[in-house]
Design a protein around this motif. Structure first.
Motif, mmCIF file in Angstrom:
data_model
loop_
_atom_site.group_PDB
_atom_site.id
_atom_site.type_symbol
_atom_site.label_atom_id
_atom_site.label_comp_id
_atom_site.label_asym_id
_atom_site.label_seq_id
_atom_site.Cartn_x
_atom_site.Cartn_y
_atom_site.Cartn_z
ATOM 1 N N ARG A 235 -14.898 -19.781 -27.629
ATOM 2 C CA ARG A 235 -14.816 -21.240 -27.563
ATOM 3 C C ARG A 235 -16.127 -21.899 -27.998
ATOM 4 N NH1 ARG A 235 -12.413 -21.784 -23.070
ATOM 5 N NH2 ARG A 235 -10.474 -22.778 -23.649
ATOM 6 N N LYS A 236 -17.255 -21.279 -27.639
ATOM 7 C CA LYS A 236 -18.544 -21.895 -27.984
ATOM 8 C C LYS A 236 -18.779 -21.920 -29.500
ATOM 9 C CE LYS A 236 -21.168 -17.566 -27.464
ATOM 10 N NZ LYS A 236 -22.255 -16.897 -26.739
ATOM 11 N N GLU A 237 -18.073 -21.075 -30.249
ATOM 12 C CA GLU A 237 -18.243 -21.020 -31.697
ATOM 13 C C GLU A 237 -17.248 -21.893 -32.445
ATOM 14 O OE1 GLU A 237 -17.702 -16.913 -32.439
ATOM 15 O OE2 GLU A 237 -19.651 -16.293 -31.645
ATOM 16 N N MET A 238 -16.327 -22.570 -31.700
ATOM 17 C CA MET A 238 -15.239 -23.297 -32.342
ATOM 18 C C MET A 238 -15.753 -24.486 -33.162
ATOM 19 S SD MET A 238 -12.071 -23.328 -32.911
ATOM 20 C CE MET A 238 -11.353 -22.255 -31.663
ATOM 21 N N ASP A 239 -16.691 -25.285 -32.565
ATOM 22 C CA ASP A 239 -17.206 -26.459 -33.296
ATOM 23 C C ASP A 239 -17.887 -26.037 -34.585
ATOM 24 O OD1 ASP A 239 -16.245 -28.073 -31.346
ATOM 25 O OD2 ASP A 239 -18.128 -28.237 -30.246
ATOM 26 N N LEU A 240 -18.710 -24.988 -34.514
ATOM 27 C CA LEU A 240 -19.401 -24.518 -35.717
ATOM 28 C C LEU A 240 -18.400 -24.043 -36.773
ATOM 29 C CD1 LEU A 240 -22.011 -23.783 -37.182
ATOM 30 C CD2 LEU A 240 -21.974 -21.569 -35.992
ATOM 31 N N HIS A 241 -17.352 -23.328 -36.334
ATOM 32 C CA HIS A 241 -16.323 -22.851 -37.270
ATOM 33 C C HIS A 241 -15.619 -24.025 -37.944
ATOM 34 C CE1 HIS A 241 -12.876 -20.681 -38.842
ATOM 35 N NE2 HIS A 241 -12.094 -21.530 -38.200
ATOM 36 N N GLU A 242 -15.277 -25.056 -37.153
ATOM 37 C CA GLU A 242 -14.568 -26.190 -37.740
ATOM 38 C C GLU A 242 -15.452 -26.935 -38.735
ATOM 39 O OE1 GLU A 242 -13.131 -28.582 -34.565
ATOM 40 O OE2 GLU A 242 -11.440 -27.246 -34.125
ATOM 41 N N ARG A 243 -16.757 -27.016 -38.439
ATOM 42 C CA ARG A 243 -17.651 -27.702 -39.395
ATOM 43 C C ARG A 243 -17.825 -26.882 -40.677
ATOM 44 N NH1 ARG A 243 -20.667 -28.700 -34.642
ATOM 45 N NH2 ARG A 243 -22.151 -27.042 -35.208
ATOM 46 N N GLU A 244 -18.032 -25.564 -40.508
ATOM 47 C CA GLU A 244 -18.286 -24.731 -41.672
ATOM 48 C C GLU A 244 -17.056 -24.566 -42.554
ATOM 49 O OE1 GLU A 244 -19.813 -21.093 -40.181
ATOM 50 O OE2 GLU A 244 -21.846 -21.860 -39.874
ATOM 51 N N PHE A 245 -15.880 -24.535 -41.950
ATOM 52 C CA PHE A 245 -14.649 -24.284 -42.711
ATOM 53 C C PHE A 245 -13.830 -25.561 -42.893
ATOM 54 C CE2 PHE A 245 -15.947 -20.197 -41.230
ATOM 55 C CZ PHE A 245 -15.489 -19.293 -42.185
ATOM 56 N N MET A 246 -14.490 -26.725 -42.812
ATOM 57 C CA MET A 246 -13.764 -27.990 -42.889
ATOM 58 C C MET A 246 -13.028 -28.110 -44.229
ATOM 59 S SD MET A 246 -15.244 -31.845 -42.561
ATOM 60 C CE MET A 246 -15.917 -31.505 -40.951
ATOM 61 N N HIS A 247 -13.711 -27.753 -45.326
ATOM 62 C CA HIS A 247 -13.066 -27.887 -46.640
ATOM 63 C C HIS A 247 -11.903 -26.912 -46.782
ATOM 64 C CE1 HIS A 247 -15.924 -24.604 -46.934
ATOM 65 N NE2 HIS A 247 -15.336 -24.177 -48.024
ATOM 66 N N ILE A 248 -12.017 -25.706 -46.177
ATOM 67 C CA ILE A 248 -10.911 -24.730 -46.240
ATOM 68 C C ILE A 248 -9.731 -25.237 -45.414
ATOM 69 C CG2 ILE A 248 -10.217 -22.391 -45.639
ATOM 70 C CD1 ILE A 248 -13.054 -21.498 -46.228
ATOM 71 N N HIS A 249 -10.041 -25.775 -44.225
ATOM 72 C CA HIS A 249 -8.967 -26.308 -43.364
ATOM 73 C C HIS A 249 -8.252 -27.457 -44.065
ATOM 74 C CE1 HIS A 249 -11.131 -24.701 -39.519
ATOM 75 N NE2 HIS A 249 -10.499 -23.747 -40.180
ATOM 76 N N TYR A 250 -9.061 -28.319 -44.725
ATOM 77 C CA TYR A 250 -8.449 -29.448 -45.449
ATOM 78 C C TYR A 250 -7.527 -28.939 -46.547
ATOM 79 C CZ TYR A 250 -8.046 -33.499 -48.481
ATOM 80 O OH TYR A 250 -7.558 -34.509 -49.271
ATOM 81 N N ARG A 251 -7.986 -27.923 -47.270
ATOM 82 C CA ARG A 251 -7.189 -27.366 -48.356
ATOM 83 C C ARG A 251 -5.904 -26.725 -47.825
ATOM 84 N NH1 ARG A 251 -10.819 -23.654 -51.647
ATOM 85 N NH2 ARG A 251 -12.029 -25.600 -51.672
ATOM 86 N N LEU A 252 -6.032 -26.004 -46.685
ATOM 87 C CA LEU A 252 -4.836 -25.365 -46.092
ATOM 88 C C LEU A 252 -3.828 -26.414 -45.635
ATOM 89 C CD1 LEU A 252 -6.494 -22.524 -43.999
ATOM 90 C CD2 LEU A 252 -5.093 -22.239 -46.035
ATOM 91 N N SER A 253 -4.336 -27.472 -44.958
ATOM 92 C CA SER A 253 -3.423 -28.506 -44.467
ATOM 93 C C SER A 253 -2.749 -29.245 -45.619
ATOM 94 C CB SER A 253 -4.179 -29.480 -43.554
ATOM 95 O OG SER A 253 -5.222 -30.117 -44.273
ATOM 96 N N MET A 254 -3.526 -29.530 -46.707
ATOM 97 C CA MET A 254 -2.934 -30.214 -47.854
ATOM 98 C C MET A 254 -1.892 -29.332 -48.537
ATOM 99 S SD MET A 254 -4.115 -33.201 -47.953
ATOM 100 C CE MET A 254 -3.466 -33.641 -49.559
#
Length: 532
Positions: A235-254
């Motif tokens: 859980r403590k690594e979740m914020d860092l993961h979301e920031r680092e992989f924001m562009h990948i998450h955006y691409r996956l959601s799109m």
């Protein structure tokens, strides 16, 4: 007759001689403070049979014997002198070896043993020995140690659990602590307190909530798991993961959104093709009716030609007036029948026109429905969560009546749901909260069975940071065990729901921090999970 002595605690064993046949005879000589000094004294004071000091001495067959050693049925008279001498003899307490310093006359020994603090007695609580000769029997202790035993060491004494404050037998305390819901245990993930070195301690019953909502070392799936991100992290690594992989998450959601839009477009195209086929069918029917009308018009032309020929015959054949009149009458009759046929064809044409109008109206309605679906699908991003803030009034009356309480319907994406509370039969019982799937307008377009993760939050009106929460998700075993809870509804709502049979007790729910003005607020959060 001699007096028969029995004693369950062995007092007679301590004072009198016990023989092989189990009987108690004369007084024990070894207890004398001043031992017998000569043979004559032994002859006068000792029983010739049991060799104990005479008690109720008498003469039998020429010898002195104690009253117990004389056979039953033999009459005898006590020798008073011997009784007085024996009674005045000074003896020590039979428990002298244990530390008792008492000494007095023979006759007072039995009375002393009633009060002697060195006398072994049974444990009043009934605890048993676990080893030794008395293994399995009630434990014996000296009178002076009974109180200390009951206070400090008896396994049957009652202790108070320092965690739940319940009374527990001493020998059951360790097993109790292994199951006590209030006993503090270290976090299974060994998380620490505020960055310190000490492992966080949590009540045993709160461990699932701690792992679900607080533990920084708990393994979690990425929130974009449903879109294809297969990362798991603490859980403590979740914020860092979301920031680092924001562009990948955006691409996956799109990408997921585009796929859903393609699927939606394909579905709408299929419906549009179906509507087009219906329009073609109506046009074919109209064309067929037009051909029938053309044939009727042609027949009318033929009839008019016959009328013209008849008129010409009237002009040129005056002599054949009667015959012409008959023919004219016949032609007129044909004209009447033709008119009737024309009216029938006109009625059929009107019916066909009415059907065409109805078909056009249905096509318009379907087109409107398709437009509304398109507006719903394209006006929202793909919804996967639902939220209901449920305020329940008249809580005390509902608990007394033990009634079922239903919430207003709410949507999780395009799924229609409803909350239900079953109040317990007694004040100390648990409150059951469930989620029911209702019949909605888009059920034929959704995936079944539904699978979701739910969270119940009971609002704390005093401290909002200390709400009562419970979280759980539907598993593969739940889908197999309770299939009727997650299937597509065929009526108003499914007969079975799914939730938690014991969220909180009636007593706890009526506390001031949860119940305000006889009302409680229950938040229900639902997150759709991918199908298995």
């Amino acid at each position: 007759m001699a007096e028969k002595f029995t004693d369950s605690e062995g007092r007679e064993d301590l004072v009198y001689v016990k023989t092989e046949d189990g009987g108690y005879r004369g007084w024990r000589v070894d207890l004398l403070i001043d031992p017998l000094s000569n043979k004559m004294e032994e002859k006068i004071l000792l029983c010739s049979s049991c060799k104990g000091m005479l008690r109720d001495a008498c003469v039998y067959e020429g010898d002195l014997k104690c009253g117990v050693c004389i056979p039953e049925g033999v009459a005898w008279q006590p020798v008073k002198m011997n009784r007085e001498i024996v009674s005045d003899k000074m003896i020590s307490c039979p428990l002298k070896k244990r530390g008792c310093e008492w000494s007095d006359t023979v006759t007072s020994a039995i009375h002393h043993l009633e009060e002697c603090v060195f006398l072994p007695v049974l444990c009043p609580l009934g605890c048993v020995c676990l080893e030794g000769e008395r293994k399995g029997k009630v434990m014996k202790l000296e009178k002076r140690r009974i109180q200390e035993h009951q206070r400090d060491s008896c396994p049957l004494r009652e202790l108070v659990c320092e965690f739940c404050m319940n009374k527990v037998k001493a020998y059951e305390m360790n097993p109790h602590l292994e199951d006590c819901e209030h006993f503090t245990v270290p976090c299974p993930n060994e998380c620490v307190i505020d960055g310190g070195e000490r492992t966080r301690q949590v009540k045993r019953r709160d461990v699932p909530v701690h792992l679900a909502n607080e533990c920084l070392l708990q393994k979690l799936e990425c929130p974009y798991w449903v879109y294809g991100c297969r990362e798991e992290m603490e859980r403590k690594e979740m914020d860092l993961h979301e920031r680092e992989f924001m562009h990948i998450h955006y691409r996956l959601s799109m990408t997921d959104m585009k796929l859903k839009q393609v699927e939606t477009s394909k579905l709408l195209q299929d419906k549009l093709d179906t509507a087009t086929e219906r329009i073609v069918l109506v046009e074919n029917i109209c064309e067929s009716k037009s051909k029938e009308l053309s044939e009727l018009t042609q027949k009318q032309i033929v009839t008019n030609d016959k009328l013209d020929r008849a008129t010409k015959k009237i002009d040129f054949l005056q002599n054949d007036f009667e015959i012409i009149t008959k023919e004219l009458s016949k032609v007129r009759q044909d004209q009447i029948e033709t008119s009737k046929d024309n009216q029938l064809l006109k009625d059929k044409l009107d019916t066909a026109n009415t059907k065409i109008v109805n078909f056009e109206k249905q096509i318009t309605e379907k087109d409107s429905e398709l437009k509304s679906i398109i507006e719903v699908l394209y006006s929202y991003t793909p919804l996967s969560t639902g939220h209901l803030e449920w305020k329940i009034t008249g809580v005390k009356q509902r608990i007394e009546n033990k009634e079922y309480t239903y919430s207003d319907p709410f949507y999780v994406g395009l799924y229609k749901c409803q909350g239900k509370i079953r109040w317990s039969d007694d004040n100390t019982g648990e409150v059951c909260v469930g989620i029911y799937i209702m019949k909605g307008g888009y059920d034929d377009k959704l995936h079944w069975p539904i699978r979701y993760k739910f969270t119940f939050i009971l609002t704390n009106h005093i401290n909002n940071n200390n709400n009562y929460e419970y979280t759980e998700q539907v598993t593969k075993e739940d889908l197999e065990k309770f299939p009727d809870s997650f299937k597509r509804p065929t009526q108003l709502r499914n007969d079975r729901g799914f939730g938690i049979p014991s969220l909180i007790s009636n007593t706890e729910i009526l506390e001031a921090k949860y119940c305000k003005e006889d009302s409680i607020t229950l938040l229900i959060k639902i997150e759709l999970l991918p199908a298995l």
